[in-house]
Design a protein around this motif. Sequence first.
Motif, PDB file in Angstrom:
ATOM      1  N   CYS A  41       0.806  -1.215   0.000  1.00  0.00           N
ATOM      2  CA  CYS A  41       0.000   0.000   0.000  1.00  0.00           C
ATOM      3  C   CYS A  41       0.842   1.269   0.000  1.00  0.00           C
ATOM      4  N   VAL A  62      -9.816  -1.091  -0.325  1.00  0.00           N
ATOM      5  CA  VAL A  62      -8.848  -1.959  -1.000  1.00  0.00           C
ATOM      6  C   VAL A  62      -9.392  -2.367  -2.377  1.00  0.00           C
ATOM      7  N   ARG A  66      -7.841  -1.562  -6.265  1.00  0.00           N
ATOM      8  CA  ARG A  66      -7.562  -2.578  -7.284  1.00  0.00           C
ATOM      9  C   ARG A  66      -8.400  -2.374  -8.539  1.00  0.00           C
ATOM     10  N   ASP A  72      -4.368  -3.596  -8.794  1.00  0.00           N
ATOM     11  CA  ASP A  72      -4.396  -5.029  -9.113  1.00  0.00           C
ATOM     12  C   ASP A  72      -3.104  -5.473  -9.789  1.00  0.00           C
ATOM     13  N   ALA A  80      -4.822  -9.010  -1.322  1.00  0.00           N
ATOM     14  CA  ALA A  80      -5.836  -8.023  -0.951  1.00  0.00           C
ATOM     15  C   ALA A  80      -6.680  -8.549   0.207  1.00  0.00           C
TER      16      ALA A  80
END
Length: 93
Positions: A41, A62, A66, A72, A80
Amino acid sequence: MADWRLPAGILAIAALAGAGSAAWDRLRPPRTPRELFQRRCSHCHELPRMNQFGKRNMAGIVRTMRTRNGADKVITEQEAAVIVKYLEGVARW
Ligand code: HEC
């Protein structure tokens, strides 16, 4: 005469050792959910202060990273899930 060479050499070695350990630290796979969060992150921005968000927000944040922000490419679905669980665990509300 060539006295300056010694401290310069020592500094160079110290700098290399420092760079080496930082590089090694980046290569080493994360070992805990917390490390995974910290590593993944902070890839695109500063590590966010996630304790301003509630437990119920974590999965959505999250997921948005992505699906909308390209995370992603950096964070697998499995990672994740681990990060969401970690964030839900440390959330204060
Ligand atoms: C592929 C790049 C990328 C990765 C990886 C990434 N983000 Fe982001 N993130 C962004 C972008 C782009 C924004 C929006 C622009 C900005 O605020 O810098 C953002 C913004 C945010 C924000 C600010 C939202 C707000 O309104 O306060 C939070 C919180 C956040 N990310 C959390 C995370 C978390 C948690 C992870 C790890 C699961 C993560 N990000 C991983 C790209 C990424």
